[in-house]
Design a protein around this motif. Sequence first.
Motif, PDB file in Angstrom:
ATOM      1  N   SER A   1       0.815  -1.218   0.000  1.00  0.00           N
ATOM      2  CA  SER A   1       0.000   0.000   0.000  1.00  0.00           C
ATOM      3  C   SER A   1       0.844   1.260   0.000  1.00  0.00           C
ATOM      4  CB  SER A   1      -0.924   0.003   1.222  1.00  0.00           C
ATOM      5  OG  SER A   1      -0.151   0.127   2.419  1.00  0.00           O
ATOM      6  N   GLY A   2       2.105   1.143   0.434  1.00  0.00           N
ATOM      7  CA  GLY A   2       2.968   2.319   0.530  1.00  0.00           C
ATOM      8  C   GLY A   2       2.760   3.100   1.811  1.00  0.00           C
ATOM      9  N   ARG A   3       1.884   2.615   2.685  1.00  0.00           N
ATOM     10  CA  ARG A   3       1.599   3.338   3.924  1.00  0.00           C
ATOM     11  C   ARG A   3       2.701   3.146   4.960  1.00  0.00           C
ATOM     12  NH1 ARG A   3      -4.845   1.755   4.688  1.00  0.00           N
ATOM     13  NH2 ARG A   3      -5.575   2.725   2.742  1.00  0.00           N
ATOM     14  N   ILE A   4       2.864   4.164   5.792  1.00  0.00           N
ATOM     15  CA  ILE A   4       3.837   4.111   6.879  1.00  0.00           C
ATOM     16  C   ILE A   4       3.203   4.737   8.115  1.00  0.00           C
ATOM     17  CG2 ILE A   4       5.855   4.242   5.370  1.00  0.00           C
ATOM     18  CD1 ILE A   4       5.996   7.231   6.033  1.00  0.00           C
ATOM     19  N   THR A   5       3.827   4.538   9.241  1.00  0.00           N
ATOM     20  CA  THR A   5       3.420   5.230  10.461  1.00  0.00           C
ATOM     21  C   THR A   5       4.573   6.122  10.881  1.00  0.00           C
ATOM     22  OG1 THR A   5       4.290   3.488  11.923  1.00  0.00           O
ATOM     23  CG2 THR A   5       2.011   3.257  11.160  1.00  0.00           C
ATOM     24  N   LEU A   6       4.255   7.272  11.458  1.00  0.00           N
ATOM     25  CA  LEU A   6       5.302   8.208  11.874  1.00  0.00           C
ATOM     26  C   LEU A   6       6.190   7.578  12.935  1.00  0.00           C
ATOM     27  CD1 LEU A   6       6.608  10.971  11.731  1.00  0.00           C
ATOM     28  CD2 LEU A   6       4.921  11.785  13.414  1.00  0.00           C
ATOM     29  N   GLY A   7       5.551   6.884  13.889  1.00  0.00           N
ATOM     30  CA  GLY A   7       6.332   6.228  14.932  1.00  0.00           C
ATOM     31  C   GLY A   7       7.243   5.150  14.364  1.00  0.00           C
ATOM     32  N   GLY A   8       6.708   4.390  13.399  1.00  0.00           N
ATOM     33  CA  GLY A   8       7.504   3.346  12.778  1.00  0.00           C
ATOM     34  C   GLY A   8       8.674   3.919  12.005  1.00  0.00           C
ATOM     35  N   LEU A   9       8.441   5.030  11.333  1.00  0.00           N
ATOM     36  CA  LEU A   9       9.496   5.675  10.553  1.00  0.00           C
ATOM     37  C   LEU A   9      10.603   6.207  11.457  1.00  0.00           C
ATOM     38  CD1 LEU A   9      10.045   6.336   7.558  1.00  0.00           C
ATOM     39  CD2 LEU A   9       9.081   8.595   7.995  1.00  0.00           C
ATOM     40  N   LEU A  10      10.198   6.886  12.540  1.00  0.00           N
ATOM     41  CA  LEU A  10      11.191   7.422  13.476  1.00  0.00           C
ATOM     42  C   LEU A  10      11.955   6.293  14.162  1.00  0.00           C
ATOM     43  CD1 LEU A  10       9.167  10.350  15.118  1.00  0.00           C
ATOM     44  CD2 LEU A  10      11.004  10.516  13.426  1.00  0.00           C
TER      45      LEU A  10
ATOM     46  N   ASN B   1       6.157   0.509   2.680  1.00  0.00           N
ATOM     47  CA  ASN B   1       6.645   1.269   1.536  1.00  0.00           C
ATOM     48  C   ASN B   1       8.064   0.797   1.213  1.00  0.00           C
ATOM     49  OD1 ASN B   1       7.758   3.324  -0.179  1.00  0.00           O
ATOM     50  ND2 ASN B   1       6.137   4.709   0.502  1.00  0.00           N
ATOM     51  N   PRO B   2       8.204  -0.223   0.344  1.00  0.00           N
ATOM     52  CA  PRO B   2       9.527  -0.795   0.076  1.00  0.00           C
ATOM     53  C   PRO B   2      10.550   0.217  -0.427  1.00  0.00           C
ATOM     54  CG  PRO B   2       7.800  -2.210  -0.795  1.00  0.00           C
ATOM     55  CD  PRO B   2       7.132  -0.940  -0.371  1.00  0.00           C
ATOM     56  N   ALA B   3      10.125   1.141  -1.298  1.00  0.00           N
ATOM     57  CA  ALA B   3      11.076   2.107  -1.849  1.00  0.00           C
ATOM     58  C   ALA B   3      11.640   3.001  -0.752  1.00  0.00           C
ATOM     59  CB  ALA B   3      10.401   2.948  -2.931  1.00  0.00           C
ATOM     60  N   LEU B   4      10.754   3.551   0.094  1.00  0.00           N
ATOM     61  CA  LEU B   4      11.198   4.428   1.159  1.00  0.00           C
ATOM     62  C   LEU B   4      12.068   3.671   2.162  1.00  0.00           C
ATOM     63  CD1 LEU B   4      11.163   7.107   2.681  1.00  0.00           C
ATOM     64  CD2 LEU B   4       9.003   6.413   3.749  1.00  0.00           C
ATOM     65  N   VAL B   5      11.618   2.484   2.546  1.00  0.00           N
ATOM     66  CA  VAL B   5      12.382   1.673   3.494  1.00  0.00           C
ATOM     67  C   VAL B   5      13.757   1.325   2.919  1.00  0.00           C
ATOM     68  CG1 VAL B   5      12.491  -0.610   4.570  1.00  0.00           C
ATOM     69  CG2 VAL B   5      10.398   0.741   4.725  1.00  0.00           C
TER      70      VAL B   5
ATOM     71  N   PRO C   1      21.446  -4.616   4.583  1.00  0.00           N
ATOM     72  CA  PRO C   1      20.281  -3.930   5.164  1.00  0.00           C
ATOM     73  C   PRO C   1      19.199  -3.625   4.135  1.00  0.00           C
ATOM     74  CG  PRO C   1      22.312  -2.989   6.018  1.00  0.00           C
ATOM     75  CD  PRO C   1      22.691  -3.899   4.885  1.00  0.00           C
ATOM     76  N   TRP C   2      19.612  -3.217   2.920  1.00  0.00           N
ATOM     77  CA  TRP C   2      18.617  -2.882   1.898  1.00  0.00           C
ATOM     78  C   TRP C   2      17.777  -4.094   1.541  1.00  0.00           C
ATOM     79  CZ3 TRP C   2      17.374  -4.616  -2.942  1.00  0.00           C
ATOM     80  CH2 TRP C   2      16.471  -3.818  -3.679  1.00  0.00           C
ATOM     81  N   ILE C   3      18.420  -5.235   1.313  1.00  0.00           N
ATOM     82  CA  ILE C   3      17.692  -6.433   0.880  1.00  0.00           C
ATOM     83  C   ILE C   3      16.662  -6.860   1.911  1.00  0.00           C
ATOM     84  CG2 ILE C   3      17.923  -8.917   0.470  1.00  0.00           C
ATOM     85  CD1 ILE C   3      20.508  -8.372  -0.992  1.00  0.00           C
ATOM     86  N   VAL C   4      17.091  -6.998   3.169  1.00  0.00           N
ATOM     87  CA  VAL C   4      16.174  -7.552   4.171  1.00  0.00           C
ATOM     88  C   VAL C   4      15.054  -6.567   4.523  1.00  0.00           C
ATOM     89  CG1 VAL C   4      17.878  -9.132   5.133  1.00  0.00           C
ATOM     90  CG2 VAL C   4      17.725  -6.841   6.048  1.00  0.00           C
ATOM     91  N   ALA C   5      15.371  -5.271   4.606  1.00  0.00           N
ATOM     92  CA  ALA C   5      14.337  -4.285   4.941  1.00  0.00           C
ATOM     93  C   ALA C   5      13.357  -4.115   3.779  1.00  0.00           C
ATOM     94  CB  ALA C   5      14.983  -2.949   5.302  1.00  0.00           C
ATOM     95  N   HIS C   6      13.875  -4.015   2.562  1.00  0.00           N
ATOM     96  CA  HIS C   6      13.024  -3.862   1.382  1.00  0.00           C
ATOM     97  C   HIS C   6      12.123  -5.075   1.201  1.00  0.00           C
ATOM     98  CE1 HIS C   6      11.990  -3.877  -2.921  1.00  0.00           C
ATOM     99  NE2 HIS C   6      12.125  -2.564  -2.874  1.00  0.00           N
ATOM    100  N   THR C   7      12.679  -6.279   1.393  1.00  0.00           N
ATOM    101  CA  THR C   7      11.903  -7.508   1.247  1.00  0.00           C
ATOM    102  C   THR C   7      10.773  -7.574   2.271  1.00  0.00           C
ATOM    103  OG1 THR C   7      13.827  -8.692   0.385  1.00  0.00           O
ATOM    104  CG2 THR C   7      12.016 -10.033   1.248  1.00  0.00           C
ATOM    105  N   GLU C   8      11.073  -7.207   3.510  1.00  0.00           N
ATOM    106  CA  GLU C   8      10.044  -7.241   4.554  1.00  0.00           C
ATOM    107  C   GLU C   8       8.938  -6.233   4.274  1.00  0.00           C
ATOM    108  OE1 GLU C   8       8.016  -8.447   7.937  1.00  0.00           O
ATOM    109  OE2 GLU C   8       9.638  -9.377   6.784  1.00  0.00           O
ATOM    110  N   ALA C   9       9.298  -5.037   3.807  1.00  0.00           N
ATOM    111  CA  ALA C   9       8.293  -4.009   3.518  1.00  0.00           C
ATOM    112  C   ALA C   9       7.394  -4.412   2.354  1.00  0.00           C
ATOM    113  CB  ALA C   9       8.973  -2.676   3.207  1.00  0.00           C
ATOM    114  N   ALA C  10       7.896  -5.295   1.474  1.00  0.00           N
ATOM    115  CA  ALA C  10       7.116  -5.737   0.313  1.00  0.00           C
ATOM    116  C   ALA C  10       6.284  -6.976   0.603  1.00  0.00           C
ATOM    117  CB  ALA C  10       8.057  -6.020  -0.862  1.00  0.00           C
ATOM    118  N   ALA C  11       6.405  -7.550   1.798  1.00  0.00           N
ATOM    119  CA  ALA C  11       5.662  -8.763   2.148  1.00  0.00           C
ATOM    120  C   ALA C  11       4.180  -8.439   2.339  1.00  0.00           C
ATOM    121  CB  ALA C  11       6.244  -9.378   3.418  1.00  0.00           C
TER     122      ALA C  11
END
Length: 301
Positions: free
Chosen positions: A8-17, A73-77, A175-185
């Motif tokens: 969906s591309g959605r994020i939370t402010l707390g999660g981002l920080l 949001n895989p791209a942002l993550v 870091p990019w692979i694992v974080a991007h993959t998780e955000a795309a799950a």
Amino acid sequence: MNQYYQPSGRITLGGLLGFVLLGAVAAVGLAFAYVYATWYIPFIYINVLLTLGFGAVLGYVLNRMTTVGKLRNPALVGWLALAVGLWAWYVQWAVYLTLLNGAGETEHAGHRFSITHTSFEPDTFLGLLTRPDLVLSMLPRIAEEGIWSIFTVKVSGFVLYLVWLAELAILLVFPWIVAHTEAAAPFSERAGQWAEKHILPQPATAFPDAEATKTALEAARWDHLQPLAAEEAANPYGRLILHTAPHDEDCCFLSLENVTIEVDDKGKSSEKTADVLQYLQVSPQVCRDLHARFGTAAVPA
């Protein structure tokens, strides 16, 4: 309509920080542990493993922060993971240069290994941490002189730059692979939870033509999936993976992979997998049918 899961591309402010701040803090702690370990362990092969471990642990931390923060949001993550990895690389250089500045007596252990004792000055470290221009200006001089040896041969110049480039790549790519993959799950927006991954225990006949399999399943031809008979010993074979959200029956996605068992010269076997398709959305009824045919796990509600 797309038949495959789309984040969906959605994020939370707390999660981002949390991702940025805790990732940055973890990078500092890991950088200290990594530099001190490589400083006092004069074995290049162990140091390679330490570098891989540095990138892997940092990737794990960012993966967990992606999950906990519900970042879809895989791209942002991915970009943030690259930034944290770059920060980790820079901090480890600041730590190393601080130790180099405080270096004292060198203790030799035979003719091949030596350990240089050092002291850590917090003021020097903080000064370097805020002066990237100073840190980067010191690298050419270090590369010219060399900082370590392999069997009495000092590594310097172009070869040393390649080593540093490999180290940077590890801290960025892992870091990019694992974080991007998780955000795309798969994530259920209705239930507000990540889908759980279920590997169905019953193997299927292999999928030699991935495109043909994808076309058949996209057309809802589920007879294309055939369980492997108990008496058959196939290599490779197919594996079904379902991704389901416990509190959202409409959140059900299918992934397929071919599994090949390889045996080395010592008789040790290992799995090699190849993706056939990922995250094809299936109906709750099809999800139940696949559970019945290929697994003994509980049927999703």
